[in-house]
Scaffold this motif. Structure first.
Motif, PDB file in Angstrom:
ATOM      1  N   ARG A 107      24.456   8.777 -43.877  1.00 60.77           N
ATOM      2  CA  ARG A 107      25.105   8.273 -42.656  1.00 60.77           C
ATOM      3  C   ARG A 107      24.754   9.113 -41.432  1.00 60.77           C
ATOM      4  O   ARG A 107      24.504   8.596 -40.348  1.00 60.77           O
ATOM      5  CB  ARG A 107      26.626   8.270 -42.855  1.00 60.77           C
ATOM      6  CG  ARG A 107      27.440   7.908 -41.627  1.00 60.77           C
ATOM      7  CD  ARG A 107      27.626   6.424 -41.458  1.00 60.77           C
ATOM      8  NE  ARG A 107      28.123   6.082 -40.140  1.00 60.77           N
ATOM      9  CZ  ARG A 107      29.415   6.078 -39.779  1.00 60.77           C
ATOM     10  NH1 ARG A 107      30.342   6.417 -40.658  1.00 60.77           N
ATOM     11  NH2 ARG A 107      29.761   5.726 -38.565  1.00 60.77           N
TER      12      ARG A 107
ATOM     13  N   THR B  89      43.809  11.423 -39.395  1.00 54.93           N
ATOM     14  CA  THR B  89      42.902  11.385 -40.546  1.00 54.93           C
ATOM     15  C   THR B  89      43.441  12.082 -41.794  1.00 54.93           C
ATOM     16  O   THR B  89      42.928  11.855 -42.886  1.00 54.93           O
ATOM     17  CB  THR B  89      41.551  12.026 -40.174  1.00 54.93           C
ATOM     18  OG1 THR B  89      41.772  13.327 -39.614  1.00 54.93           O
ATOM     19  CG2 THR B  89      40.794  11.161 -39.170  1.00 54.93           C
TER      20      THR B  89
ATOM     21  N   GLU C 270      28.608  -6.559 -44.149  1.00 52.79           N
ATOM     22  CA  GLU C 270      29.928  -5.937 -44.025  1.00 52.79           C
ATOM     23  C   GLU C 270      30.212  -4.922 -45.130  1.00 52.79           C
ATOM     24  O   GLU C 270      30.995  -3.991 -44.920  1.00 52.79           O
ATOM     25  CB  GLU C 270      31.013  -7.019 -44.032  1.00 52.79           C
ATOM     26  CG  GLU C 270      31.057  -7.856 -42.759  1.00 52.79           C
ATOM     27  CD  GLU C 270      31.296  -6.998 -41.522  1.00 52.79           C
ATOM     28  OE1 GLU C 270      32.232  -6.172 -41.538  1.00 52.79           O
ATOM     29  OE2 GLU C 270      30.537  -7.149 -40.551  1.00 52.79           O
TER      30      GLU C 270
ATOM     31  N   LYS D  25      29.761  -1.209 -44.341  1.00 51.46           N
ATOM     32  CA  LYS D  25      30.688  -0.826 -43.267  1.00 51.46           C
ATOM     33  C   LYS D  25      32.084  -0.590 -43.829  1.00 51.46           C
ATOM     34  O   LYS D  25      32.751   0.393 -43.489  1.00 51.46           O
ATOM     35  CB  LYS D  25      30.742  -1.920 -42.195  1.00 51.46           C
ATOM     36  CG  LYS D  25      29.454  -2.100 -41.409  1.00 51.46           C
ATOM     37  CD  LYS D  25      29.591  -3.233 -40.414  1.00 51.46           C
ATOM     38  CE  LYS D  25      28.269  -3.526 -39.701  1.00 51.46           C
ATOM     39  NZ  LYS D  25      28.389  -4.689 -38.799  1.00 51.46           N
ATOM     40  N   LYS D  26      32.541  -1.495 -44.705  1.00 49.96           N
ATOM     41  CA  LYS D  26      33.874  -1.346 -45.303  1.00 49.96           C
ATOM     42  C   LYS D  26      33.941  -0.109 -46.193  1.00 49.96           C
ATOM     43  O   LYS D  26      34.932   0.629 -46.187  1.00 49.96           O
ATOM     44  CB  LYS D  26      34.218  -2.601 -46.106  1.00 49.96           C
ATOM     45  CG  LYS D  26      34.443  -3.847 -45.259  1.00 49.96           C
ATOM     46  CD  LYS D  26      34.674  -5.069 -46.137  1.00 49.96           C
ATOM     47  CE  LYS D  26      34.877  -6.329 -45.306  1.00 49.96           C
ATOM     48  NZ  LYS D  26      35.009  -7.547 -46.149  1.00 49.96           N
TER      49      LYS D  26
ATOM     50  N   SER E  41      32.125   2.567 -45.888  1.00 55.19           N
ATOM     51  CA  SER E  41      32.069   3.727 -45.001  1.00 55.19           C
ATOM     52  C   SER E  41      33.441   4.040 -44.414  1.00 55.19           C
ATOM     53  O   SER E  41      33.864   5.195 -44.359  1.00 55.19           O
ATOM     54  CB  SER E  41      31.061   3.476 -43.882  1.00 55.19           C
ATOM     55  OG  SER E  41      30.989   4.576 -43.011  1.00 55.19           O
ATOM     56  N   GLU E  42      34.158   3.016 -43.972  1.00 53.48           N
ATOM     57  CA  GLU E  42      35.490   3.215 -43.384  1.00 53.48           C
ATOM     58  C   GLU E  42      36.420   3.913 -44.369  1.00 53.48           C
ATOM     59  O   GLU E  42      37.202   4.794 -44.001  1.00 53.48           O
ATOM     60  CB  GLU E  42      36.081   1.866 -42.965  1.00 53.48           C
ATOM     61  CG  GLU E  42      35.413   1.264 -41.736  1.00 53.48           C
ATOM     62  CD  GLU E  42      35.849  -0.176 -41.480  1.00 53.48           C
ATOM     63  OE1 GLU E  42      36.727  -0.671 -42.236  1.00 53.48           O
ATOM     64  OE2 GLU E  42      35.310  -0.809 -40.553  1.00 53.48           O
TER      65      GLU E  42
ATOM     66  N   GLU F  37      35.233   7.628 -45.097  1.00 53.21           N
ATOM     67  CA  GLU F  37      35.542   8.530 -43.980  1.00 53.21           C
ATOM     68  C   GLU F  37      36.982   9.033 -44.040  1.00 53.21           C
ATOM     69  O   GLU F  37      37.323  10.051 -43.449  1.00 53.21           O
ATOM     70  CB  GLU F  37      35.303   7.825 -42.640  1.00 53.21           C
ATOM     71  CG  GLU F  37      33.843   7.480 -42.359  1.00 53.21           C
ATOM     72  CD  GLU F  37      32.996   8.678 -41.975  1.00 53.21           C
ATOM     73  OE1 GLU F  37      33.562   9.673 -41.504  1.00 53.21           O
ATOM     74  OE2 GLU F  37      31.760   8.618 -42.157  1.00 53.21           O
TER      75      GLU F  37
ATOM     76  N   ASP G 213      23.624   3.212 -41.876  1.00 50.54           N
ATOM     77  CA  ASP G 213      23.978   2.189 -40.890  1.00 50.54           C
ATOM     78  C   ASP G 213      23.035   0.987 -40.920  1.00 50.54           C
ATOM     79  O   ASP G 213      23.320  -0.042 -40.305  1.00 50.54           O
ATOM     80  CB  ASP G 213      24.004   2.797 -39.488  1.00 50.54           C
ATOM     81  CG  ASP G 213      25.183   3.752 -39.305  1.00 50.54           C
ATOM     82  OD1 ASP G 213      26.120   3.696 -40.128  1.00 50.54           O
ATOM     83  OD2 ASP G 213      25.173   4.549 -38.347  1.00 50.54           O
TER      84      ASP G 213
END
Length: 571
Positions: A38, A208, A429, A432-433, A435-436, A439, A521
């Motif tokens: 990433r 976080t 998607e 991205k999901k 990764s969220e 994180e 990405d």
């Protein structure tokens, strides 16, 4: 952006078991591998090391009439080989608390805290049988608040309340089970109370920190932080640097926490870039991730940030402290003495390491204590890996090989159907999901996106049925297989943090080399164009046919053989 990744330092008095592994070491590795894709390999630093000072090792060395370092040298090398060579843990630096850089850094750092250090007489538990002063964690008894009978001298795991050994009802030495006496001795205390409000504000304002971490840390703060002794009367440790503290050593929990910084300094010194370490500890473009078990929350969410604040320097405070709950083994706590569980030098002889990595992330206890059972472990391999992911890859690649001679067909956008555009959207998607969730330190939850994409891919094939389309409309069949093979590239990148070798194998079958050069990405993009040649198709995963009786017999034999080769300290 700089990403600092740390796993809690394993104590070298025993071989880590599967619960230890998933609680910190493997979880941190999975995240670090994701972060490199990433953010770029050069922007990610992953460190840890062997925690080798303190009472248990000092006691063992006395029993054997050897220097403690003789024992820890062997144990450190054994653990290091397991982590790096067997379990494929991708540390930038796996060091040890006996490192001269660590010892020097700790002593210098402690002197920066002198403004918040005071000397007091304290009553310390002393075991007359073992003839040693006992650290808080080496006294167990009944919690005075909730009645839990297995509370430690620093904290009750049941109610989360902050304790001291003197508060325990019926305290016992964890080494011999006898009742300690309390002796007065002079110690140096770090005044945590000076940071009560700052720590509370930091925790409350964090977007976080996970809720389980906030809850435990705030319970400490609301009790009112009190001075904590940072010196001990042990001989085996880092000598305290304070004037008049001759014969005292630094409490292992304070020094091990500072190991995250010293390991960073050591890494950059070893590669000839001595000032680069600061880029991972100072500045607004740093995010730091700590992977620990829930019993270590107070030390990482209260004591570490308090020390960083007290240093007078602008150290970056933890961004995410990903603390797992406990992994149980067939409904029971791991226990070496009762031979309950699997240890990380035993596991590779039972199943392939790649399978273990996936199983443990799928069982990662993120929300509550989770039970490892062989039945569930085999289901994960045979259903999730083999049927969902492996079967999907084989279907797609075999059809490209059969219908298009191994060349990816061209996509005709004007002929896309609704099912095609829907699956293209799901491919974009999925990373991205994942990764969220990653994180936020939610690795198990993130791994669900891998399975969801594979299952969606299998459903897509069943609906579009390219084996039928090929008979009448080769271009439409080509569309389906172009989209599907692109989804396999996405899957390989998403799978890489969990199963690097298997992901690389799939990536190579797709006709690519060096998956580590991929960019997260771009994982969801359809980059495989027409005429791209795939490589020879082979089986990605195999089903495992084992029963529990066979496993237990094999485990007993493995254990017997390992007892002959494990270092003395780890037997």
């Amino acid at each position: 952006m700089k990403i600092f990744v740390a796993s809690a330092w394993p104590y070298v008095n025993s071989v880590p078991h599967l619960g230890n592994l998933i609680g910190s070491i493997l979880s941190a590795d999975v995240f670090a591998r994701y972060a490199r894709l990433r953010y770029g390999k050069e922007n990610v630093l992953f460190v840890s090391g062997s925690d080798e000072h303190g009472t248990p090792i000092e006691v063992e060395a006395k029993k054997r009439n050897v220097n403690p370092k003789e024992l820890t040298d062997q144990a450190h090398e054994y653990d290091k080989k397991l982590f790096l060579d067997i379990w494929e843990i991708s540390y930038n630096n796996y060091t040890r608390t006996e490192s001269e850089i660590h010892k020097t850094f700790v002593r210098n750092f402690m002197l920066k805290l002198e403004k918040y250090i005071k000397i007091e007489e304290d009553e310390i538990p002393y075991c007359e049988y073992d003839k040693i002063y006992l650290p808080d964690r080496f006294v167990k008894g009944t919690c005075p608040y909730c009645g839990f009978e297995d509370a430690r001298g620093d904290q009750c795991d049941n109610c989360g309340r902050l304790l001291t050994p003197k508060l325990l009802i019926n305290p016992k030495c964890v080494l011999c089970g006898r009742t300690p006496v309390f002796k007065k001795t002079k110690h140096w205390f770090f005044d945590l109370s000076a940071f009560n409000d700052k720590i509370e504000e930091w925790i409350k304002n964090s977007q976080t920190l996970p809720e389980n971490v906030k809850s435990v840390a705030l319970s400490w703060v609301r009790e009112g932080l009190k001075p904590r002794s940072i010196t001990r009367d042990n001989a085996w440790g880092i000598p305290a640097p304070f004037e008049g503290a001759e014969g005292k050593t630094i409490y292992v929990w304070f020094e091990a926490l500072l190991g995250y910084i010293s390991a960073t300094i050591e890494y950059f010194k070893n590669i000839g870039k001595e000032e680069e370490w600061k880029k991972f500890w100072f500045g607004n473009d740093v995010k730091s991730y700590y992977f620990i078990g829930k019993d270590n929350i107070p030390f990482h969410a209260v004591i570490l940030p308090a020390m960083l604040m007290a240093s007078g320097e602008n150290y970056v405070l933890p961004t995410v402290i990903a603390a797992t709950e406990y992994l149980l083994y067939e409904g029971q706590k791991f226990s070496k003495s009762r031979k309950i569980g699997v240890w990380i030098d035993e596991a590779p002889q039972l199943l392939d390491i790649e399978y273990w990595r996936f199983i443990l992330i799928r069982l990662r206890p993120e929300e509550k204590d989770t039970n490892f059972t062989w039945r569930e472990a085999l289901r994960i391999v045979n259903t999730e890996l083999n049927d969902d992911i492996g079967n999907y890859a084989n279907r797609v690649l075999s059809m490209i090989s059969r219908y298009f001679n191994g060349e990816v067909p061209q996509i005709k956008y004007e002929k896309l159907k609704d099912e095609d555009t829907k699956f293209i959207s799901e491919i974009k998607e999925a990373p991205k999901k994942m990764s969220e969730l990653f994180e936020l330190g939610k690795l198990k939850a993130g791994s669900e996106e891998i399975l969801k994409l594979a299952r969606n891919g299998n459903s897509y094939l069943n609906i579009r049925a390219p084996w039928n389309l090929i008979k009448n409309d080769k271009e439409e069949a080509g569309n389906v297989l172009n989209i599907a093979v692109n989804s396999l590239r996405t899957l390989s990148i998403m799978l890489y943090p969990l199963m690097p070798k298997s992901a690389e194998k799939l990536y190579n079958m797709l006709g690519f080399k060096d998956i580590e050069r991929e960019k997260w990405d771009l994982a969801g993009e359809l980059v495989i164009k027409s005429s791209h040649k795939i490589n020879e198709v082979s089986v990605l995963f195999k089903k495992v046919e084992l029963n529990e009786n066979d496993i237990n017999k094999k485990l007993a034999e493995i254990r017997k053989n390992l007892e002959k080769i494990r270092p003395t300290l780890l037997r």
